[in-house]
Design a protein around this motif. Structure first.
Motif, PDB file in Angstrom:
ATOM      1  N   GLU A  97      50.971  48.947  22.815  1.00  0.00           N
ATOM      2  CA  GLU A  97      52.180  49.184  22.044  1.00  0.00           C
ATOM      3  C   GLU A  97      53.224  49.877  22.926  1.00  0.00           C
ATOM      4  O   GLU A  97      52.923  50.830  23.634  1.00  0.00           O
ATOM      5  CB  GLU A  97      51.872  50.053  20.823  1.00  0.00           C
ATOM      6  CG  GLU A  97      53.063  50.305  19.938  1.00  0.00           C
ATOM      7  CD  GLU A  97      52.728  51.181  18.738  1.00  0.00           C
ATOM      8  OE1 GLU A  97      53.657  51.617  18.069  1.00  0.00           O
ATOM      9  OE2 GLU A  97      51.525  51.421  18.496  1.00  0.00           O
ATOM     10  N   GLY A  98      54.437  49.368  22.902  1.00  0.00           N
ATOM     11  CA  GLY A  98      55.521  49.911  23.710  1.00  0.00           C
ATOM     12  C   GLY A  98      55.792  49.112  24.975  1.00  0.00           C
ATOM     13  O   GLY A  98      56.848  49.246  25.584  1.00  0.00           O
ATOM     14  N   ASP A  99      54.840  48.260  25.385  1.00  0.00           N
ATOM     15  CA  ASP A  99      55.042  47.421  26.567  1.00  0.00           C
ATOM     16  C   ASP A  99      56.034  46.298  26.260  1.00  0.00           C
ATOM     17  O   ASP A  99      56.170  45.870  25.108  1.00  0.00           O
ATOM     18  CB  ASP A  99      53.727  46.797  27.037  1.00  0.00           C
ATOM     19  CG  ASP A  99      52.779  47.806  27.653  1.00  0.00           C
ATOM     20  OD1 ASP A  99      53.209  48.960  27.887  1.00  0.00           O
ATOM     21  OD2 ASP A  99      51.611  47.437  27.891  1.00  0.00           O
ATOM     22  N   VAL A 157      62.470  34.669  27.508  1.00  0.00           N
ATOM     23  CA  VAL A 157      62.203  35.405  26.282  1.00  0.00           C
ATOM     24  C   VAL A 157      61.531  36.730  26.644  1.00  0.00           C
ATOM     25  O   VAL A 157      60.575  36.755  27.416  1.00  0.00           O
ATOM     26  CB  VAL A 157      61.297  34.591  25.332  1.00  0.00           C
ATOM     27  CG1 VAL A 157      61.015  35.362  24.070  1.00  0.00           C
ATOM     28  CG2 VAL A 157      61.922  33.248  25.007  1.00  0.00           C
ATOM     29  N   THR A 158      62.064  37.831  26.083  1.00  0.00           N
ATOM     30  CA  THR A 158      61.470  39.151  26.282  1.00  0.00           C
ATOM     31  C   THR A 158      61.061  39.711  24.928  1.00  0.00           C
ATOM     32  O   THR A 158      61.854  39.720  23.988  1.00  0.00           O
ATOM     33  CB  THR A 158      62.475  40.100  26.961  1.00  0.00           C
ATOM     34  OG1 THR A 158      62.870  39.534  28.203  1.00  0.00           O
ATOM     35  CG2 THR A 158      61.857  41.462  27.212  1.00  0.00           C
ATOM     36  N   PHE A 159      59.807  40.173  24.856  1.00  0.00           N
ATOM     37  CA  PHE A 159      59.269  40.763  23.630  1.00  0.00           C
ATOM     38  C   PHE A 159      59.027  42.242  23.879  1.00  0.00           C
ATOM     39  O   PHE A 159      58.337  42.620  24.820  1.00  0.00           O
ATOM     40  CB  PHE A 159      57.956  40.069  23.238  1.00  0.00           C
ATOM     41  CG  PHE A 159      57.179  40.771  22.159  1.00  0.00           C
ATOM     42  CD1 PHE A 159      57.688  40.886  20.874  1.00  0.00           C
ATOM     43  CD2 PHE A 159      55.937  41.323  22.427  1.00  0.00           C
ATOM     44  CE1 PHE A 159      56.972  41.540  19.883  1.00  0.00           C
ATOM     45  CE2 PHE A 159      55.206  41.969  21.450  1.00  0.00           C
ATOM     46  CZ  PHE A 159      55.735  42.084  20.171  1.00  0.00           C
ATOM     47  N   ASN A 160      59.598  43.083  23.019  1.00  0.00           N
ATOM     48  CA  ASN A 160      59.410  44.532  23.082  1.00  0.00           C
ATOM     49  C   ASN A 160      58.423  44.906  21.980  1.00  0.00           C
ATOM     50  O   ASN A 160      58.719  44.769  20.791  1.00  0.00           O
ATOM     51  CB  ASN A 160      60.743  45.249  22.888  1.00  0.00           C
ATOM     52  CG  ASN A 160      60.627  46.747  23.019  1.00  0.00           C
ATOM     53  OD1 ASN A 160      59.541  47.297  23.127  1.00  0.00           O
ATOM     54  ND2 ASN A 160      61.757  47.423  22.992  1.00  0.00           N
ATOM     55  N   SER A 161      57.258  45.425  22.360  1.00  0.00           N
ATOM     56  CA  SER A 161      56.196  45.693  21.389  1.00  0.00           C
ATOM     57  C   SER A 161      56.289  47.077  20.748  1.00  0.00           C
ATOM     58  O   SER A 161      55.384  47.458  20.004  1.00  0.00           O
ATOM     59  CB  SER A 161      54.832  45.526  22.059  1.00  0.00           C
ATOM     60  OG  SER A 161      54.650  46.510  23.047  1.00  0.00           O
ATOM     61  N   ALA A 162      57.366  47.810  20.992  1.00  0.00           N
ATOM     62  CA  ALA A 162      57.505  49.139  20.389  1.00  0.00           C
ATOM     63  C   ALA A 162      57.479  49.023  18.860  1.00  0.00           C
ATOM     64  O   ALA A 162      58.215  48.225  18.271  1.00  0.00           O
ATOM     65  CB  ALA A 162      58.805  49.791  20.838  1.00  0.00           C
ATOM     66  N   GLY A 163      56.597  49.800  18.234  1.00  0.00           N
ATOM     67  CA  GLY A 163      56.496  49.778  16.777  1.00  0.00           C
ATOM     68  C   GLY A 163      55.713  48.596  16.227  1.00  0.00           C
ATOM     69  O   GLY A 163      55.657  48.388  15.015  1.00  0.00           O
ATOM     70  N   LYS A 164      55.102  47.816  17.073  1.00  0.00           N
ATOM     71  CA  LYS A 164      54.320  46.650  16.640  1.00  0.00           C
ATOM     72  C   LYS A 164      52.848  46.897  16.923  1.00  0.00           C
ATOM     73  O   LYS A 164      52.496  47.629  17.845  1.00  0.00           O
ATOM     74  CB  LYS A 164      54.757  45.383  17.397  1.00  0.00           C
ATOM     75  CG  LYS A 164      56.221  45.060  17.294  1.00  0.00           C
ATOM     76  CD  LYS A 164      56.554  44.576  15.918  1.00  0.00           C
ATOM     77  CE  LYS A 164      58.033  44.180  15.856  1.00  0.00           C
ATOM     78  NZ  LYS A 164      58.496  44.024  14.520  1.00  0.00           N
ATOM     79  N   SER A 165      51.985  46.268  16.144  1.00  0.00           N
ATOM     80  CA  SER A 165      50.552  46.302  16.420  1.00  0.00           C
ATOM     81  C   SER A 165      49.903  45.086  15.793  1.00  0.00           C
ATOM     82  O   SER A 165      50.437  44.492  14.864  1.00  0.00           O
ATOM     83  CB  SER A 165      49.914  47.587  15.880  1.00  0.00           C
ATOM     84  OG  SER A 165      49.987  47.615  14.474  1.00  0.00           O
ATOM     85  N   LEU A 180      47.966  46.250  21.099  1.00  0.00           N
ATOM     86  CA  LEU A 180      46.960  47.263  20.814  1.00  0.00           C
ATOM     87  C   LEU A 180      47.645  48.600  20.631  1.00  0.00           C
ATOM     88  O   LEU A 180      48.561  48.953  21.378  1.00  0.00           O
ATOM     89  CB  LEU A 180      45.951  47.343  21.969  1.00  0.00           C
ATOM     90  CG  LEU A 180      45.250  46.047  22.341  1.00  0.00           C
ATOM     91  CD1 LEU A 180      44.425  46.239  23.595  1.00  0.00           C
ATOM     92  CD2 LEU A 180      44.384  45.557  21.193  1.00  0.00           C
ATOM     93  N   LYS A 181      47.163  49.392  19.660  1.00  0.00           N
ATOM     94  CA  LYS A 181      47.741  50.724  19.437  1.00  0.00           C
ATOM     95  C   LYS A 181      47.430  51.609  20.619  1.00  0.00           C
ATOM     96  O   LYS A 181      46.395  51.460  21.272  1.00  0.00           O
ATOM     97  CB  LYS A 181      47.190  51.335  18.144  1.00  0.00           C
ATOM     98  CG  LYS A 181      47.693  50.651  16.905  1.00  0.00           C
ATOM     99  CD  LYS A 181      47.271  51.392  15.662  1.00  0.00           C
ATOM    100  CE  LYS A 181      47.874  50.703  14.452  1.00  0.00           C
ATOM    101  NZ  LYS A 181      47.740  51.517  13.258  1.00  0.00           N
ATOM    102  N   LYS A 182      48.317  52.574  20.874  1.00  0.00           N
ATOM    103  CA  LYS A 182      48.121  53.491  22.000  1.00  0.00           C
ATOM    104  C   LYS A 182      46.905  54.377  21.776  1.00  0.00           C
ATOM    105  O   LYS A 182      46.575  54.767  20.719  1.00  0.00           O
ATOM    106  CB  LYS A 182      49.355  54.392  22.163  1.00  0.00           C
ATOM    107  CG  LYS A 182      50.520  53.634  22.750  1.00  0.00           C
ATOM    108  CD  LYS A 182      51.665  54.593  23.012  1.00  0.00           C
ATOM    109  CE  LYS A 182      52.803  53.866  23.713  1.00  0.00           C
ATOM    110  NZ  LYS A 182      53.887  54.731  24.059  1.00  0.00           N
TER     111      LYS A 182
END
Length: 143
Positions: free
Chosen positions: A57-59, A106-114, A141-143
């Motif tokens: 998460e956050g990557d 395409v860029t995916f920001n995983s911040a706040g996602k799980s 994956l969650k941190k």
């Protein structure tokens, strides 16, 4: 009762008159669209989906969807939009000539996602059909 019946008959006559005037033009329209479809550009993607695997998460992950115009006229991409704001596509603004290739980044920001993610990117262009979809999938994956 008589007025209701006459109203229904009049409405039926009007509707059939409207349909008959467009029916004569439909064969011309169909022929024109078939001719333009034969000459239309075609965006042929190397891959229509990319699995980025498991990330924390956050990557941020990026992927380039490569395509080739296999049609007979220049390909003009007017828009590329993702299903949410966490995914940002960029596309070529200049026309892609027949036989040439291009890239939609395409860029995916995983911040706040799980969890499992399937980000759909809708590409709008002068192709037949006008919209093509590609997918960026993976697991956060969650941190």
């Amino acid at each position: 009762m008589k007025k209701l019946f006459l109203s229904l008959v009049a409405a039926g006559v009007l509707l059939s008159a409207c349909n008959s005037s467009t029916a004569g033009n439909s064969s011309t329209t169909t022929a024109d669209s078939a001719a333009s479809a034969a000459n239309a550009p075609v965006a042929k993607f190397e891959k229509e989906s990319h699995d980025f695997g498991k990330i924390k998460e956050g990557d941020k992950v990026s992927y380039d969807f490569k395509f080739t115009n296999t049609g007979k006229s220049p390909l003009i991409i007017t828009n590329a939009r993702a299903t949410c704001g966490c995914t940002t596509p960029t596309w070529p603004k200049a026309p892609v000539k027949p036989g040439e290739s291009g890239v939609i980044s395409v860029t995916f920001n995983s911040a706040g996602k799980s969890g499992l993610q399937d980000k759909q990117i809708t590409v709008t262009a002068n192709t037949q059909p006008a919209e093509t979809m590609v997918h960026l999938i993976g697991e956060v994956l969650k941190k």
